[in-house]
Design a protein around this motif. Structure first.
Motif, mmCIF file in Angstrom:
data_model
loop_
_atom_site.group_PDB
_atom_site.id
_atom_site.type_symbol
_atom_site.label_atom_id
_atom_site.label_comp_id
_atom_site.label_asym_id
_atom_site.label_seq_id
_atom_site.Cartn_x
_atom_site.Cartn_y
_atom_site.Cartn_z
ATOM 1 N N THR A 143 0.829 -1.214 0.000
ATOM 2 C CA THR A 143 0.000 0.000 0.000
ATOM 3 C C THR A 143 0.857 1.256 0.000
ATOM 4 N N LEU A 144 1.990 1.210 0.712
ATOM 5 C CA LEU A 144 2.848 2.386 0.844
ATOM 6 C C LEU A 144 3.815 2.561 -0.328
ATOM 7 N N SER A 145 3.980 1.529 -1.131
ATOM 8 C CA SER A 145 4.945 1.568 -2.226
ATOM 9 C C SER A 145 4.312 2.111 -3.504
ATOM 10 N N ASP A 146 4.985 3.051 -4.169
ATOM 11 C CA ASP A 146 4.516 3.570 -5.456
ATOM 12 C C ASP A 146 4.492 2.479 -6.518
ATOM 13 N N GLN A 147 5.369 1.471 -6.333
ATOM 14 C CA GLN A 147 5.412 0.355 -7.287
ATOM 15 C C GLN A 147 4.459 -0.769 -6.903
ATOM 16 N N GLY A 148 3.817 -0.644 -5.733
ATOM 17 C CA GLY A 148 2.885 -1.675 -5.300
ATOM 18 C C GLY A 148 3.545 -2.988 -4.954
ATOM 19 N N MET A 149 4.790 -2.915 -4.413
ATOM 20 C CA MET A 149 5.527 -4.125 -4.064
ATOM 21 C C MET A 149 6.174 -3.967 -2.696
ATOM 22 N N ALA A 150 6.344 -5.099 -2.036
ATOM 23 C CA ALA A 150 7.036 -5.126 -0.750
ATOM 24 C C ALA A 150 8.451 -5.658 -0.940
ATOM 25 N N HIS A 151 9.374 -5.099 -0.182
ATOM 26 C CA HIS A 151 10.764 -5.552 -0.155
ATOM 27 C C HIS A 151 10.941 -6.380 1.118
ATOM 28 N N ILE A 152 11.313 -7.653 0.966
ATOM 29 C CA ILE A 152 11.516 -8.549 2.103
ATOM 30 C C ILE A 152 12.991 -8.897 2.170
ATOM 31 N N GLU A 153 13.607 -8.673 3.317
ATOM 32 C CA GLU A 153 15.031 -8.956 3.456
ATOM 33 C C GLU A 153 15.315 -9.673 4.766
ATOM 34 N N THR A 154 16.457 -10.334 4.814
ATOM 35 C CA THR A 154 16.892 -11.004 6.035
ATOM 36 C C THR A 154 17.140 -9.965 7.127
ATOM 37 N N ASP A 155 16.680 -10.272 8.319
ATOM 38 C CA ASP A 155 16.962 -9.430 9.484
ATOM 39 C C ASP A 155 18.356 -9.809 9.968
ATOM 40 N N MET A 156 19.298 -8.872 9.854
ATOM 41 C CA MET A 156 20.687 -9.179 10.153
ATOM 42 C C MET A 156 21.063 -8.955 11.613
ATOM 43 N N ARG A 157 20.124 -8.548 12.444
ATOM 44 C CA ARG A 157 20.432 -8.438 13.869
ATOM 45 C C ARG A 157 20.738 -9.823 14.426
ATOM 46 N N ALA A 158 21.692 -9.888 15.332
ATOM 47 C CA ALA A 158 22.219 -11.180 15.775
ATOM 48 C C ALA A 158 21.140 -12.103 16.328
ATOM 49 N N PHE A 159 20.191 -11.566 17.105
ATOM 50 C CA PHE A 159 19.197 -12.449 17.702
ATOM 51 C C PHE A 159 18.150 -12.926 16.704
ATOM 52 N N MET A 160 18.185 -12.394 15.488
ATOM 53 C CA MET A 160 17.261 -12.817 14.437
ATOM 54 C C MET A 160 17.960 -13.623 13.338
ATOM 55 N N ASN A 161 19.275 -13.779 13.448
ATOM 56 C CA ASN A 161 20.047 -14.389 12.370
ATOM 57 C C ASN A 161 20.953 -15.491 12.938
ATOM 58 N N PRO A 162 20.500 -16.752 12.927
ATOM 59 C CA PRO A 162 21.283 -17.844 13.519
ATOM 60 C C PRO A 162 22.682 -17.974 12.938
ATOM 61 N N ARG A 163 22.816 -17.779 11.639
ATOM 62 C CA ARG A 163 24.140 -17.906 11.023
ATOM 63 C C ARG A 163 25.079 -16.815 11.545
ATOM 64 N N ARG A 164 24.576 -15.619 11.692
ATOM 65 C CA ARG A 164 25.426 -14.539 12.200
ATOM 66 C C ARG A 164 25.843 -14.821 13.643
ATOM 67 N N ARG A 165 24.943 -15.338 14.446
ATOM 68 C CA ARG A 165 25.310 -15.696 15.823
ATOM 69 C C ARG A 165 26.444 -16.719 15.831
ATOM 70 N N GLU A 166 26.369 -17.668 14.920
ATOM 71 C CA GLU A 166 27.410 -18.693 14.825
ATOM 72 C C GLU A 166 28.772 -18.062 14.530
ATOM 73 N N VAL A 167 28.791 -17.132 13.596
ATOM 74 C CA VAL A 167 30.046 -16.476 13.220
ATOM 75 C C VAL A 167 30.577 -15.620 14.369
ATOM 76 N N ILE A 168 29.688 -14.882 15.033
ATOM 77 C CA ILE A 168 30.107 -14.045 16.162
ATOM 78 C C ILE A 168 30.638 -14.906 17.296
#
Length: 278
Positions: free
Chosen positions: A175-200
């Motif tokens: 609704t908010l996008s002029d193109q009528g599309m949503a952008h979905i991306e990985t949440d890179m915060r450590a508590f939301m990203n198991p792989r990143r926690r592993e690396v840290i």
């Protein structure tokens, strides 16, 4: 010189969960500040840009954690993710962890490169459009962020891990996008990203090992790799190339150093020589 027993941990995203064990193994207890907003130093979602380099951001976090806790030492980390620097179409991550001892006046930084991070994005108008992407990143174990296409610095929601919230967020973003599309991306915060926690966590073990290693010359803690020297000679003409030749280990207090050849007697293929293959 002894290491500090209590060290402030600059995080609000659960990094202490993967760092406390390797640090406890060398006698360090991590102390969390009660109200430190580390997002002020930059976010992955572009709404609060990072000021300065990764090291500068980590240093600012550490200083803030010491200020709030009243402790004289702190640990902070910082990550950066994007396209792989040498391999097309692949992503890569850089993770840095910093130990600062303000009382003794030294710091130690360790860096890791993750060439298989959980990192990516897609555009969608519904959950159905995003199913392949969501499966690839192992959602819902991996959280996601949704923003309107064209307004990526204005996320609708972060930390999404269930379909009801995801569909509602996609609908709002469309609704908010002029193109009528949503952008979905990985949440890179450590508590939301198991792989990143592993690396840290692995990087924390690397830091703990270095802190536990004293300099043979002055006995100061923190002996370890300080830089890599490049210039591996060409096998055809002997000229230096841009390939790494040796690692240099050193002390954070005195000027003691030790150079270790990455491969004794090795030469570079002429393909990498600026003279043989300009």
């Amino acid at each position: 010189m002894e290491l500090p027993r209590r060290v402030a941990m600059a995080t609000m995203h659960g990094k202490e969960q993967v760092l406390k064990l390797p640090l406890a193994a060398i006698g360090i207890e991590l102390i969390l500040p009660s109200s430190l907003d580390t997002d002020q130093f930059g976010t992955f979602t572009r709404d609060r840009p990072r000021a300065g380099s990764m090291l500068e951001a980590a240093r600012a976090k550490a200083q803030a954690a010491m200020q709030e806790t009243g402790l004289q030492a702190a640990i902070a980390s910082e990550g950066a993710y994007g396209p792989h620097p040498t391999i097309p179409f692949l992503a890569a991550g850089r993770e840095l962890i910093l130990f600062v001892d303000r009382e003794q006046g030294y710091e130690i930084a360790e860096m890791a490169i993750d060439d298989r991070p959980t990192f990516g994005h897609c555009q969608a108008a519904s959950i159905a459009d995003a199913r392949a992407f969501l499966a690839r990143i192992a959602y819902p174990g991996q959280g996601v962020i949704v923003a309107p296409v064209g307004r990526l610095a204005e996320p609708v929601a972060k930390g999404i891990r269930d379909d009801l919230e995801l569909q509602a967020s996609i609908s709002a973003a469309v609704t908010l996008s002029d193109q009528g599309m949503a952008h979905i991306e990985t949440d890179m915060r450590a508590f939301m990203n198991p792989r990143r926690r592993e690396v840290i966590g692995a990087l924390g073990a690397q830091l703990a090992s270095r802190l536990a290693t004293p300099c043979a010359t002055c006995c100061h803690p923190g002996w370890g790799k300080v830089r890599t020297e490049y210039g591996l000679p060409c096998s055809l003409c002997g000229s230096p190339t841009a390939l790494p030749r040796r690692d240099v280990y050193g002390c954070v207090s005195c000027d003691a150093e030790e150079k270790q050849e990455l491969s004794q007697g090795a030469f570079a293929d002429p393909t990498y020589c600026p003279l043989c293959n300009p």
